[in-house]
Design an enzyme around this catalytic site. Sequence first.
Site, PDB file in Angstrom:
ATOM      1  N   CYS A  24      31.911  25.869  18.588  1.00 49.48           N
ATOM      2  CA  CYS A  24      32.475  26.764  17.582  1.00 49.48           C
ATOM      3  C   CYS A  24      33.887  26.275  17.240  1.00 49.48           C
ATOM      4  O   CYS A  24      34.665  25.969  18.136  1.00 49.48           O
ATOM      5  CB  CYS A  24      32.510  28.182  18.155  1.00 49.48           C
ATOM      6  SG  CYS A  24      33.371  29.338  17.076  1.00 49.48           S
ATOM      7  N   HIS A  43      36.818  11.707  25.111  1.00 48.88           N
ATOM      8  CA  HIS A  43      36.867  12.210  23.736  1.00 48.88           C
ATOM      9  C   HIS A  43      35.674  13.092  23.385  1.00 48.88           C
ATOM     10  O   HIS A  43      35.383  13.288  22.209  1.00 48.88           O
ATOM     11  CB  HIS A  43      36.970  11.029  22.754  1.00 48.88           C
ATOM     12  CG  HIS A  43      38.299  10.323  22.802  1.00 48.88           C
ATOM     13  ND1 HIS A  43      38.533   9.094  22.221  1.00 48.88           N
ATOM     14  CD2 HIS A  43      39.475  10.677  23.377  1.00 48.88           C
ATOM     15  CE1 HIS A  43      39.792   8.728  22.437  1.00 48.88           C
ATOM     16  NE2 HIS A  43      40.378   9.670  23.143  1.00 48.88           N
ATOM     17  N   ASN A  95      34.192   6.672  24.114  1.00 47.21           N
ATOM     18  CA  ASN A  95      33.060   6.772  23.194  1.00 47.21           C
ATOM     19  C   ASN A  95      32.395   8.141  23.300  1.00 47.21           C
ATOM     20  O   ASN A  95      32.287   8.708  24.377  1.00 47.21           O
ATOM     21  CB  ASN A  95      32.045   5.658  23.479  1.00 47.21           C
ATOM     22  CG  ASN A  95      32.667   4.288  23.281  1.00 47.21           C
ATOM     23  OD1 ASN A  95      33.704   4.180  22.623  1.00 47.21           O
ATOM     24  ND2 ASN A  95      32.072   3.260  23.840  1.00 47.21           N
ATOM     25  N   TYR A  98      29.771  13.316  10.358  1.00 38.17           N
ATOM     26  CA  TYR A  98      29.300  13.361  11.746  1.00 38.17           C
ATOM     27  C   TYR A  98      27.774  13.407  11.814  1.00 38.17           C
ATOM     28  O   TYR A  98      27.174  12.866  12.733  1.00 38.17           O
ATOM     29  CB  TYR A  98      29.938  14.534  12.506  1.00 38.17           C
ATOM     30  CG  TYR A  98      31.306  14.144  13.026  1.00 38.17           C
ATOM     31  CD1 TYR A  98      31.423  13.338  14.161  1.00 38.17           C
ATOM     32  CD2 TYR A  98      32.458  14.498  12.359  1.00 38.17           C
ATOM     33  CE1 TYR A  98      32.662  12.926  14.625  1.00 38.17           C
ATOM     34  CE2 TYR A  98      33.706  14.085  12.811  1.00 38.17           C
ATOM     35  CZ  TYR A  98      33.794  13.301  13.948  1.00 38.17           C
ATOM     36  OH  TYR A  98      35.016  12.872  14.395  1.00 38.17           O
ATOM     37  N   THR A 105      38.211  -1.898  23.575  1.00 39.97           N
ATOM     38  CA  THR A 105      39.090  -0.881  22.980  1.00 39.97           C
ATOM     39  C   THR A 105      40.333  -1.539  22.386  1.00 39.97           C
ATOM     40  O   THR A 105      40.842  -2.521  22.933  1.00 39.97           O
ATOM     41  CB  THR A 105      39.477   0.237  23.983  1.00 39.97           C
ATOM     42  OG1 THR A 105      40.505   1.052  23.406  1.00 39.97           O
ATOM     43  CG2 THR A 105      39.944  -0.303  25.323  1.00 39.97           C
ATOM     44  N   SER A 106      40.787  -0.973  21.280  1.00 42.24           N
ATOM     45  CA  SER A 106      41.933  -1.559  20.576  1.00 42.24           C
ATOM     46  C   SER A 106      43.243  -1.279  21.312  1.00 42.24           C
ATOM     47  O   SER A 106      44.280  -1.808  20.935  1.00 42.24           O
ATOM     48  CB  SER A 106      42.007  -0.996  19.158  1.00 42.24           C
ATOM     49  OG  SER A 106      41.971   0.409  19.209  1.00 42.24           O
TER      50      SER A 106
HETATM   51  P1  OAD Z   1      38.519   0.837  17.882  1.00 41.05           P
HETATM   52  O1  OAD Z   1      37.495   0.878  16.793  1.00 41.05           O
HETATM   53  O2  OAD Z   1      39.916   1.168  17.596  1.00 41.05           O
HETATM   54  O3  OAD Z   1      38.542  -0.625  18.525  1.00 41.05           O
HETATM   55  C1  OAD Z   1      37.394  -1.304  18.895  1.00 41.05           C
HETATM   56  C2  OAD Z   1      37.811  -2.510  19.671  1.00 41.05           C
HETATM   57  O4  OAD Z   1      36.633  -3.144  20.140  1.00 41.05           O
HETATM   58  C3  OAD Z   1      38.592  -3.553  18.886  1.00 41.05           C
HETATM   59  O5  OAD Z   1      39.710  -3.987  19.661  1.00 41.05           O
HETATM   60  C4  OAD Z   1      37.599  -4.700  18.703  1.00 41.05           C
HETATM   61  O6  OAD Z   1      38.234  -5.972  18.711  1.00 41.05           O
HETATM   62  C5  OAD Z   1      36.742  -4.534  19.929  1.00 41.05           C
HETATM   63  N1  OAD Z   1      35.364  -5.022  19.788  1.00 41.05           N
HETATM   64  C6  OAD Z   1      34.585  -5.063  18.687  1.00 41.05           C
HETATM   65  N2  OAD Z   1      33.369  -5.529  18.983  1.00 41.05           N
HETATM   66  C7  OAD Z   1      33.372  -5.792  20.318  1.00 41.05           C
HETATM   67  C8  OAD Z   1      32.404  -6.284  21.238  1.00 41.05           C
HETATM   68  N3  OAD Z   1      31.165  -6.586  20.846  1.00 41.05           N
HETATM   69  N4  OAD Z   1      32.765  -6.412  22.530  1.00 41.05           N
HETATM   70  C9  OAD Z   1      34.014  -6.090  22.944  1.00 41.05           C
HETATM   71  N5  OAD Z   1      34.962  -5.624  22.125  1.00 41.05           N
HETATM   72  C10 OAD Z   1      34.647  -5.468  20.824  1.00 41.05           C
HETATM   73  O7  OAD Z   1      37.939   1.733  19.050  1.00 41.05           O
HETATM   74  P2  OAD Z   1      38.653   2.407  20.253  1.00 41.05           P
HETATM   75  O8  OAD Z   1      39.737   1.595  20.817  1.00 41.05           O
HETATM   76  O9  OAD Z   1      37.572   2.894  21.134  1.00 41.05           O
HETATM   77  O10 OAD Z   1      38.952   8.475  18.918  1.00 41.05           O
HETATM   78  O11 OAD Z   1      39.289   3.659  19.557  1.00 41.05           O
HETATM   79  C11 OAD Z   1      39.839   4.615  20.340  1.00 41.05           C
HETATM   80  C12 OAD Z   1      39.629   5.928  19.722  1.00 41.05           C
HETATM   81  O12 OAD Z   1      40.150   5.936  18.421  1.00 41.05           O
HETATM   82  C13 OAD Z   1      38.187   6.327  19.534  1.00 41.05           C
HETATM   83  O13 OAD Z   1      37.647   6.928  20.670  1.00 41.05           O
HETATM   84  C14 OAD Z   1      38.287   7.294  18.446  1.00 41.05           C
HETATM   85  C15 OAD Z   1      39.160   6.474  17.549  1.00 41.05           C
HETATM   86  O14 OAD Z   1      39.648   7.022  16.513  1.00 41.05           O
HETATM   87  C16 OAD Z   1      38.535   9.654  18.550  1.00 41.05           C
HETATM   88  O15 OAD Z   1      37.551   9.846  17.874  1.00 41.05           O
HETATM   89  C17 OAD Z   1      39.407  10.711  19.098  1.00 41.05           C
END
Ligand code: OAD
Length: 247
Positions: free
Chosen positions: A128, A120, A103, A68, A189-190
């Site tokens: 703590c 998140h 994010n 981190y 987001t994925s």
């Molecule tokens: P991911 O890393 O799972 O997914 C990122 C997504 O962004 C993927 O679908 C990519 O195809 C897409 N991507 C990449 N570059 C891009 C761009 N320039 N423009 C648009 N899309 C793009 O991230 P999240 O879905 O945010 O949780 O993940 C969700 C959560 O899982 C996060 O907040 C985190 C993670 O583990 C915690 O930390 C609790």
Amino acid sequence: MFDIPRKLIHGIKNAAKITVLTGAGVSAESGIPTFRVAQTGLWAKYDPSDLATLEAFRRNPRLVWNWYEWRRGLVRESMPNPAHTAIVEFEKKVNIFTLITQNVDGLHAKAGSQNIIELHGNILRTKCSENSRIVSSWVDKEEEPPRCPNCGAYLRPDVVWFGEGLPHDALELAVEASQDSEIFFSVGTSSIVQPAASLAVQALQSGALVVEVNPDETPLTQYANYALTGLAGKILPELVQQVWKED
Ligand code: OAD
């Protein structure tokens, strides 16, 4: 120029309530690696999903703290990109606008977004690990992680780890804003991490038009009314330009 359907442009222009959900892809163009791509350098051998957990922290608090610390360094050095800026423009133009983000990097606020729900947490806040009290300073004894000045437990980032619950109020507001939206954007987001991923489904079920912006296909793609395939930093500014160009 990215080809955005006329009907969508018209719909956005006439919508009074828009909700945008963002994920790590929105920060990718600011140089912050997404969660599901292989890490580089020192951290290449670790999978983020093995570091962002309470079990990992209990097993090896120093390793997790240092990861981190590295991510905090990236975040502090990074700047919002055109996707963040375009979302600020949305907020200025739309009557009722809510931004929900997964994010933890604070880049939306840095760009100037106001009505933000951080689902998140925020990596720049520290709490703590025992009682979740937010801590803003501690004595640096070169210990990793440092200790809580009140109770001596380890400190940890104020983020939601895999397996942990989301902040109750934030989630409630996010569900409300999703169900109440006329247009719901799912950007970068994925769409696999719950409960954030279900917000788009709730918006759909409540009659919202759902628009996905992502270069790749996700589980949401087949259900979205519009899937705009490409980078958020390209598509969103183009969208703003085409929707509000004559304002
Ligand atoms: P991911 O890393 O799972 O997914 C990122 C997504 O962004 C993927 O679908 C990519 O195809 C897409 N991507 C990449 N570059 C891009 C761009 N320039 N423009 C648009 N899309 C793009 O991230 P999240 O879905 O945010 O949780 O993940 C969700 C959560 O899982 C996060 O907040 C985190 C993670 O583990 C915690 O930390 C609790």
